[in-house]
Design a protein around this motif. Structure first.
Motif, PDB file in Angstrom:
ATOM      1  N   PHE A 123      45.671  75.543  99.035  1.00  0.00           N
ATOM      2  CA  PHE A 123      47.057  75.881  98.637  1.00  0.00           C
ATOM      3  C   PHE A 123      48.159  75.786  99.797  1.00  0.00           C
ATOM      4  O   PHE A 123      47.801  76.475 100.639  1.00  0.00           O
ATOM      5  CB  PHE A 123      47.372  77.102  97.811  1.00  0.00           C
ATOM      6  CG  PHE A 123      46.348  77.292  96.517  1.00  0.00           C
ATOM      7  CD1 PHE A 123      46.645  76.841  95.501  1.00  0.00           C
ATOM      8  CD2 PHE A 123      44.910  78.118  96.795  1.00  0.00           C
ATOM      9  CE1 PHE A 123      46.211  77.028  94.145  1.00  0.00           C
ATOM     10  CE2 PHE A 123      44.338  78.308  95.786  1.00  0.00           C
ATOM     11  CZ  PHE A 123      44.835  77.537  94.566  1.00  0.00           C
ATOM     12  N   ASP A 124      49.093  74.926  99.817  1.00  0.00           N
ATOM     13  CA  ASP A 124      50.020  74.828 100.839  1.00  0.00           C
ATOM     14  C   ASP A 124      50.662  76.113 101.118  1.00  0.00           C
ATOM     15  O   ASP A 124      50.603  76.860 101.879  1.00  0.00           O
ATOM     16  CB  ASP A 124      50.699  73.728 100.785  1.00  0.00           C
ATOM     17  CG  ASP A 124      50.170  72.666 101.249  1.00  0.00           C
ATOM     18  OD1 ASP A 124      49.223  72.517 102.169  1.00  0.00           O
ATOM     19  OD2 ASP A 124      50.372  71.255 100.805  1.00  0.00           O
ATOM     20  N   SER A 125      51.457  76.444 100.014  1.00  0.00           N
ATOM     21  CA  SER A 125      52.460  77.443 100.058  1.00  0.00           C
ATOM     22  C   SER A 125      52.724  78.107  98.683  1.00  0.00           C
ATOM     23  O   SER A 125      53.553  77.625  97.835  1.00  0.00           O
ATOM     24  CB  SER A 125      53.913  76.966 100.615  1.00  0.00           C
ATOM     25  OG  SER A 125      53.892  76.379 101.742  1.00  0.00           O
ATOM     26  N   ILE A 126      51.726  78.888  98.300  1.00  0.00           N
ATOM     27  CA  ILE A 126      51.910  79.666  97.123  1.00  0.00           C
ATOM     28  C   ILE A 126      53.049  80.899  97.193  1.00  0.00           C
ATOM     29  O   ILE A 126      53.013  81.532  98.138  1.00  0.00           O
ATOM     30  CB  ILE A 126      50.577  80.316  96.681  1.00  0.00           C
ATOM     31  CG1 ILE A 126      49.452  79.492  96.448  1.00  0.00           C
ATOM     32  CG2 ILE A 126      50.731  80.917  95.417  1.00  0.00           C
ATOM     33  CD1 ILE A 126      48.315  79.912  96.101  1.00  0.00           C
ATOM     34  N   ASP A 127      54.107  80.363  96.692  1.00  0.00           N
ATOM     35  CA  ASP A 127      55.295  81.531  96.982  1.00  0.00           C
ATOM     36  C   ASP A 127      55.440  82.579  96.230  1.00  0.00           C
ATOM     37  O   ASP A 127      55.649  83.814  96.534  1.00  0.00           O
ATOM     38  CB  ASP A 127      56.640  80.549  96.509  1.00  0.00           C
ATOM     39  CG  ASP A 127      57.900  81.122  97.008  1.00  0.00           C
ATOM     40  OD1 ASP A 127      57.930  81.278  98.487  1.00  0.00           O
ATOM     41  OD2 ASP A 127      58.684  81.837  96.563  1.00  0.00           O
ATOM     42  N   ASP A 128      55.216  82.440  94.665  1.00  0.00           N
ATOM     43  CA  ASP A 128      55.648  83.679  93.949  1.00  0.00           C
ATOM     44  C   ASP A 128      54.265  83.880  92.680  1.00  0.00           C
ATOM     45  O   ASP A 128      53.725  82.838  92.613  1.00  0.00           O
ATOM     46  CB  ASP A 128      57.041  83.553  93.222  1.00  0.00           C
ATOM     47  CG  ASP A 128      57.420  84.977  92.797  1.00  0.00           C
ATOM     48  OD1 ASP A 128      56.711  85.902  93.356  1.00  0.00           O
ATOM     49  OD2 ASP A 128      58.525  84.941  92.309  1.00  0.00           O
ATOM     50  N   VAL A 129      54.350  85.019  92.092  1.00  0.00           N
ATOM     51  CA  VAL A 129      53.340  85.322  91.074  1.00  0.00           C
ATOM     52  C   VAL A 129      53.683  86.104  90.275  1.00  0.00           C
ATOM     53  O   VAL A 129      54.731  86.971  90.427  1.00  0.00           O
ATOM     54  CB  VAL A 129      52.096  85.892  92.022  1.00  0.00           C
ATOM     55  CG1 VAL A 129      52.491  87.090  92.987  1.00  0.00           C
ATOM     56  CG2 VAL A 129      50.868  86.164  90.956  1.00  0.00           C
ATOM     57  N   THR A 130      53.335  85.867  88.891  1.00  0.00           N
ATOM     58  CA  THR A 130      53.827  86.732  87.980  1.00  0.00           C
ATOM     59  C   THR A 130      52.487  86.957  87.013  1.00  0.00           C
ATOM     60  O   THR A 130      51.779  85.894  86.833  1.00  0.00           O
ATOM     61  CB  THR A 130      55.009  86.432  87.147  1.00  0.00           C
ATOM     62  OG1 THR A 130      55.316  87.526  86.422  1.00  0.00           O
ATOM     63  CG2 THR A 130      54.770  85.420  86.035  1.00  0.00           C
ATOM     64  N   TRP A 131      52.266  87.900  86.082  1.00  0.00           N
ATOM     65  CA  TRP A 131      51.315  88.135  85.126  1.00  0.00           C
ATOM     66  C   TRP A 131      51.972  88.103  83.689  1.00  0.00           C
ATOM     67  O   TRP A 131      52.963  88.801  83.559  1.00  0.00           O
ATOM     68  CB  TRP A 131      50.516  89.382  85.165  1.00  0.00           C
ATOM     69  CG  TRP A 131      49.475  89.157  86.371  1.00  0.00           C
ATOM     70  CD1 TRP A 131      49.472  89.437  87.676  1.00  0.00           C
ATOM     71  CD2 TRP A 131      47.834  88.847  86.218  1.00  0.00           C
ATOM     72  NE1 TRP A 131      48.432  89.159  88.390  1.00  0.00           N
ATOM     73  CE2 TRP A 131      47.698  88.729  87.458  1.00  0.00           C
ATOM     74  CE3 TRP A 131      47.353  88.315  85.219  1.00  0.00           C
ATOM     75  CZ2 TRP A 131      46.004  88.472  87.613  1.00  0.00           C
ATOM     76  CZ3 TRP A 131      45.916  88.222  85.418  1.00  0.00           C
ATOM     77  CH2 TRP A 131      45.292  88.196  86.675  1.00  0.00           C
TER      78      TRP A 131
END
Length: 399
Positions: free
Chosen positions: A195-203
């Motif tokens: 993964f280069d740049s995993i920026d944000d996350v939500t569920w």
């Protein structure tokens, strides 16, 4: 509408009277966002307030009066949100940038977790205690490798981590137990691709079940492109299904070339994604200038919790929308070049928490994230950390 400009001088005087009662708020008629005197100029490199000049001195004076005010209102709904006396508190200010990404509110602990700025080197997590305004560093079972985006879900804080080959960090997603500090690795590859740049996350949680799914946004890697790297995962939006242990693409890079912020609505029926593309930003990602748009997109979630029915919801005037939150009333909050922007459920911009007040340099160190914590907005102003006490509870849950 033709009579609007005839009465602008009087309107301006009335607005100035209101401004004198509370010099932290400037109200600008919404009509000026789409109808100006016929001779005017606008500059996309600056805010609406600073980048617009018209042939009408009263309009220019009104815009100028908002330059350094903390709150800019375009609608009565925003004034109601602020209340008659919004309280701004500067929690901390440092020479270096320290309050940049994540912005995770843990309601039961009265804490906001945030990360430092990746442009200044390896990042770390700091924790603001909203009860006593103290700040501490995260103590965890193992060091986090460039934590960036964050989300609180079912008792754990999930962080995206940015790749750094110089330190042997592949990037990925980890979880942190806020009670014990225990860290678990969740993802770090797709069949050996990094993964280069995993920026944000939500569920998101499937209505009527206890099944949850994690969505992550993956940015392009211009440095990797320049180096000719061929071990990277295509950017876009991806979904992790912990029930089936399945990682799959959800939205391709042809649809979202610079997928950035991501959040879900309170009813778990709508997914919101920001795109950091467009003429002003795409070149920074090694993409053609016109790829993507500085836009906010709205997707329906189908019964299997996959995003469908894409439509554009809003577009940034300056730079692009980064962090995004959806409050209890369905308003959409985004961090943009102009500050923290608030849009009503129909897409109308109702107000702004002005970047020129809350950060030292909105052009080079813009506000990229924030937190909604009950009736408090926490602004990550890079070298400044702020809270704003609002007149209503905008978020009753961690988002």
């Amino acid at each position: 509408m033709a009579n609007l400009f005839r009465f602008l001088p009087l309107l301006y005087l009335l607005l100035q009277a209101g401004f004198a009662q509370n010099n932290s708020i400037v109200s600008i008629p919404y009509a000026l966002t789409y109808l100006l005197p016929s001779r005017f100029n606008g500059d996309i490199s600056f805010t609406f307030i600073n980048g617009t000049h018209t042939s009408d001195p009263s309009v220019n004076s009104l815009l100028e009066s908002a330059t350094y005010t903390p709150f800019i209102s375009y609608d009565e709904e925003f004034l109601s949100l602020l209340g008659s006396n919004p309280t701004v508190e500067l929690i901390d200010e440092r020479e270096a940038n320290f309050a940049a990404e994540a912005g995770v509110w843990i309601r039961e602990r009265s804490e906001v977790w945030y990360t430092t700025w990746i442009n200044d080197g390896p990042t770390r997590v700091e924790i603001l205690n909203l009860a006593d305004r103290s700040i501490r560093n995260l103590s965890s079972s193992m060091p986090l490798e460039n934590p960036n985006g964050g989300y609180y879900h079912q008792g754990l804080v999930y962080f995206t981590c940015l790749r750094d080959d110089s330190r042997g960090w592949p990037g990925g997603v980890v979880s942190v137990d806020p009670e014990t500090g225990h860290v678990e690795r969740i993802l770090n590859s797709y069949f050996g691709l990094k993964f280069d740049s995993i920026d944000d996350v939500t569920w998101v949680t499937q209505p009527g079940t206890n099944h949850s799914f994690m969505f992550i946004t993956i940015l392009p890697n211009p440095e990797g492109t320049e180096k000719g790297e061929n071990d990277t995962l295509p950017q876009g939006l991806w979904r992790w299904d912990p029930q089936a242990k399945l990682l799959l693409p959800a939205i391709s890079r042809t649809e979202l070339p610079v997928a950035n912020g991501v959040r879900v609505s309170r009813d778990q029926k709508t997914l919101w994604v920001t795109d950091f593309g467009g003429a002003e930003r795409s070149r920074a990602w090694g993409l053609p200038a016109e790829v993507g748009a500085p836009a906010i997109y709205k997707y329906s979630l189908d019964e299997d919790m996959w995003p469908t029915n894409k439509r554009i919801f809003g577009v940034s005037r300056m730079q692009a929308a980064d962090g995004i939150r959806v409050d209890d009333q369905g308003r959409v909050w985004t961090a943009e070049g102009e500050g923290v922007m608030v849009r009503a459920a129909d897409g109308r911009v109702i107000g702004a928490f002005n970047a020129q007040y809350f950060t030292r340099d909105p052009t080079s160190t813009a506000i990229v994230q924030f937190a909604l914590a009950g009736d408090t907005l926490v602004i990550l102003g890079q070298n400044k950390l702020w809270t704003v006490k609002l007149a209503e509870t905008v978020s009753s849950r961690s988002i």
